[in-house]
Design a protein around this motif. Structure first.
Motif, PDB file in Angstrom:
ATOM      1  N   PRO A 182       0.617  -1.411  -0.253  1.00  0.00           N
ATOM      2  CA  PRO A 182      -0.149   0.531   0.056  1.00  0.00           C
ATOM      3  C   PRO A 182       0.899   1.086  -0.278  1.00  0.00           C
ATOM      4  O   PRO A 182       1.891   1.246   0.684  1.00  0.00           O
ATOM      5  N   TYR A 183       0.632   2.826  -0.634  1.00  0.00           N
ATOM      6  CA  TYR A 183       0.805   3.690  -1.052  1.00  0.00           C
ATOM      7  C   TYR A 183       0.023   4.360   0.044  1.00  0.00           C
ATOM      8  O   TYR A 183      -0.755   4.346   0.487  1.00  0.00           O
ATOM      9  N   THR A 184       1.006   5.491   0.656  1.00  0.00           N
ATOM     10  CA  THR A 184       0.729   7.162   1.639  1.00  0.00           C
ATOM     11  C   THR A 184       0.195   8.114   0.178  1.00  0.00           C
ATOM     12  O   THR A 184       0.812   8.122  -0.522  1.00  0.00           O
ATOM     13  N   LEU A 185      -0.396   8.797   1.332  1.00  0.00           N
ATOM     14  CA  LEU A 185      -0.678  10.138   0.543  1.00  0.00           C
ATOM     15  C   LEU A 185       0.376  11.015   0.702  1.00  0.00           C
ATOM     16  O   LEU A 185       0.406  11.647  -0.922  1.00  0.00           O
ATOM     17  N   ALA A 209      -5.334   0.098  -1.003  1.00  0.00           N
ATOM     18  CA  ALA A 209      -4.134  -0.531  -1.164  1.00  0.00           C
ATOM     19  C   ALA A 209      -3.512   0.578  -1.970  1.00  0.00           C
ATOM     20  O   ALA A 209      -2.460   1.079  -1.714  1.00  0.00           O
ATOM     21  N   THR A 210      -4.534   0.941  -2.753  1.00  0.00           N
ATOM     22  CA  THR A 210      -3.607   2.067  -4.241  1.00  0.00           C
ATOM     23  C   THR A 210      -4.311   3.641  -4.533  1.00  0.00           C
ATOM     24  O   THR A 210      -4.349   4.096  -5.647  1.00  0.00           O
ATOM     25  N   ALA A 211      -5.587   3.877  -3.569  1.00  0.00           N
ATOM     26  CA  ALA A 211      -6.111   4.460  -3.662  1.00  0.00           C
ATOM     27  C   ALA A 211      -5.487   5.969  -2.807  1.00  0.00           C
ATOM     28  O   ALA A 211      -6.377   6.518  -3.473  1.00  0.00           O
ATOM     29  N   ALA A 212      -4.647   5.991  -2.346  1.00  0.00           N
ATOM     30  CA  ALA A 212      -3.516   7.113  -1.678  1.00  0.00           C
ATOM     31  C   ALA A 212      -3.212   8.708  -3.926  1.00  0.00           C
ATOM     32  O   ALA A 212      -3.768   8.879  -3.757  1.00  0.00           O
ATOM     33  N   LYS A 213      -2.945   7.681  -4.392  1.00  0.00           N
ATOM     34  CA  LYS A 213      -3.145   8.478  -5.599  1.00  0.00           C
ATOM     35  C   LYS A 213      -3.529   8.907  -6.074  1.00  0.00           C
ATOM     36  O   LYS A 213      -3.422  10.660  -6.912  1.00  0.00           O
ATOM     37  N   LEU A 214      -5.342   8.998  -6.269  1.00  0.00           N
ATOM     38  CA  LEU A 214      -6.459   9.295  -6.858  1.00  0.00           C
ATOM     39  C   LEU A 214      -6.433  10.347  -5.741  1.00  0.00           C
ATOM     40  O   LEU A 214      -6.854  11.914  -6.278  1.00  0.00           O
ATOM     41  N   THR A 215      -6.339  10.494  -4.351  1.00  0.00           N
ATOM     42  CA  THR A 215      -6.212  11.423  -3.405  1.00  0.00           C
ATOM     43  C   THR A 215      -5.884  12.289  -3.664  1.00  0.00           C
ATOM     44  O   THR A 215      -5.759  13.718  -3.874  1.00  0.00           O
ATOM     45  N   ALA A 216      -4.182  12.304  -3.960  1.00  0.00           N
ATOM     46  CA  ALA A 216      -2.710  13.447  -4.300  1.00  0.00           C
ATOM     47  C   ALA A 216      -3.284  13.862  -5.611  1.00  0.00           C
ATOM     48  O   ALA A 216      -3.031  15.214  -6.101  1.00  0.00           O
TER      49      ALA A 216
END
Length: 260
Positions: A182-185, A209-216
């Protein structure tokens, strides 16, 4: 049913968690998780039996189900694994065994998103030409990168993140980042800024796990080309999470809470 046999078509976090939950709370269930074998080093160990490699088509899968006397087939593959999902549906229908899909929901849209839906990898590549950004963060996996290797995209630079090295054909200008979520914002934001990304291309895989890229991307105001999921096989029941899968198998959903 005594000592029921369950085949989980895996490769996802949900598949691992389901196998863990069944092993922890229903040890009489004989669980086998099948992996396609495309990733040399899976992210985590798997409870129960593990099978690696394809089956050779729906007829061969049906024969394997009969041979192993499988009672329930759970399709917990990636939402974009359309071929194996279709094969599973056909094999389950041929054998008459219980069959359902454990498929996490896609990522919900936010009003602040700058989403551009795409029907396929090729459609996503075509949309990059229209959007006009020069630096692309491509997170569609290591397969299918040929769709972005056309001459019409030669002026673009691609940051490609995959678990394992991709094989050619590849885009002309490419930087490959080998990493696993998983990745962090914070990390995703720093990555987008460091590489001066203009546009993100991803599949609607869903999951945290990989949703942070969308928020970023949302917070930076970047456009996102979102590849839509392929249609699921007709008539196959779906559940959205491990708790629902356990309930459908006849076990307490609370067993999901015991998963590490």
């Amino acid at each position: 049913m005594s000592d029921p046999r369950v085949l989980i078509l895996g490769g996802t976090t949900e598949a691992r968690l389901l196998a863990d939950a069944l092993a922890a709370t229903a040890p009489h269930v004989r669980v086998t998780t099948s992996l396609a074998g495309r990733v040399a080093n899976p992210a985590a160990r798997l409870a129960g039996n593990v099978r690696v490699g394809g089956f050779g088509g729906p007829d061969a899968l049906a024969a394997w189900l009969r041979q192993q006397r499988i009672d329930v087939l759970v399709d917990a593959t990636h939402p974009f694994a359309a071929t194996i999902s279709a094969h599973a549906a056909r094999a389950a229908a041929a054998t008459g065994i219980d069959h359902f899909a454990l498929r996490r929901p896609g990522w919900p849209a936010d009003p602040r998103d700058r989403r551009h839906p795409a029907r396929s990898l090729a459609d996503a590549a075509a949309r990059l030409v229209v959007l006009g950004g020069r630096r692309v963060f491509l997170t569609t996996g290591r397969q299918g990168l040929a769709a972005f290797a056309g001459a019409e995209l030669d002026g673009l630079h691609f940051l490609v993140r995959t678990v394992e090295p991709p094989e050619p054909p590849l885009p002309r200008s490419i930087h490959i980042l080998l990493d696993r979520g998983p990745y962090t914002l914070e990390g995703e934001t720093a990555l987008l800024l460091e590489h001066r990304v203009d546009v993100l291309v991803t599949k609607d895989s869903g999951g945290p796990a990989t949703a942070a890229k969308l928020t970023a991307a949302r917070e930076l105001g970047l456009p996102v080309v979102m590849i839509e999921r392929p249609p699921a096989p007709d008539g196959v029941p779906e559940v959205p999470d491990v708790r629902a899968a356990l309930s459908r198998l006849g076990f307490s959903p609370a067993a999901a809470d015991t998963c590490p």
